[in-house]
Design an enzyme around this catalytic site. Sequence first.
Site, PDB file in Angstrom:
ATOM      1  NE  ARG A 122      34.186  37.980  56.695  1.00  0.00           N
ATOM      2  CZ  ARG A 122      34.324  39.310  56.658  1.00  0.00           C
ATOM      3  NH1 ARG A 122      33.393  40.079  57.206  1.00  0.00           N
ATOM      4  NH2 ARG A 122      35.369  39.865  56.074  1.00  0.00           N
ATOM      5  NE  ARG A 149      24.408  45.571  58.297  1.00  0.00           N
ATOM      6  CZ  ARG A 149      24.484  44.656  59.274  1.00  0.00           C
ATOM      7  NH1 ARG A 149      24.191  43.395  59.005  1.00  0.00           N
ATOM      8  NH2 ARG A 149      24.854  45.005  60.496  1.00  0.00           N
ATOM      9  CB  SER A 150      22.770  42.729  50.879  1.00  0.00           C
ATOM     10  OG  SER A 150      21.967  42.670  52.042  1.00  0.00           O
ATOM     11  NE  ARG A 151      29.337  38.389  49.763  1.00  0.00           N
ATOM     12  CZ  ARG A 151      29.247  37.938  51.018  1.00  0.00           C
ATOM     13  NH1 ARG A 151      28.625  38.680  51.926  1.00  0.00           N
ATOM     14  NH2 ARG A 151      29.763  36.791  51.369  1.00  0.00           N
ATOM     15  CG  LEU A 152      23.778  45.830  47.394  1.00  0.00           C
ATOM     16  CD1 LEU A 152      22.510  46.567  47.788  1.00  0.00           C
ATOM     17  CD2 LEU A 152      23.953  45.858  45.878  1.00  0.00           C
TER      18      LEU A 152
END
Length: 225
Positions: free
Chosen positions: A22, A202-205
């Site tokens: 997710r 978001r985007s694992r950042l």
Amino acid sequence: MTPPQKTPTQDVGEFDHRATRRDFVFGELHRSDLLADPVLQLEQWLNAAKEAGNFDATAMCLSTATKEGRPSARYVLLKHLDTRGLCFYTDSRSRKGQELAENPFAALTFYWPEMDRQVRVTGRIERLPDADNEAYFNQRPIKSRIAAVASHQSQPIESRAALEERFKAVETEFPEQNVPRNPAWGGYRLMPDEWEFWQGRRSRLHDRFVYTPEGEGWQVQRLMP
């Protein structure tokens, strides 16, 4: 006949969660959002987690290790904290109590999925004084006090029925509810030497900030995710 060797991907089936994911969309964390005192920052996030509906916001994973470095982890509840550290209570005869006796360094981890937030704290552990232990023990619900006396935590027992018999025996022995604290039961304080506050993005950042000692206060540094 030697049985065939399984490849690493065999028999994974329904337990293969490599495609489960997710995105983290709750919020973001900037250096300017952080308080200078990590204790106050933790209190702020704890209160926010409670307001978000997390009934167990004070639950934290306590990680300990033997003197040889073999780790173990379990959840305990944060009961109070101040500038000296974070406090929890348990039986010193338990596995965690024995490991802390031989290796007094530990880590605590909070995770609040409602807010995509995590806090890690590491440091040295010290025992709380008996006055603190007595004060908290005597304010616990009576059945929790009975259970603490009846259980020799982490020791094997033959059945659930045997455990309940031990509970009943303590309950019968102290009908006036003046259950005495077992000296083995008491509190611990983790005295932090490092804090990390993590906000999923978001985007694992993700946003990560670490507090480390600097003079009489703390230095705060952003880390890559």
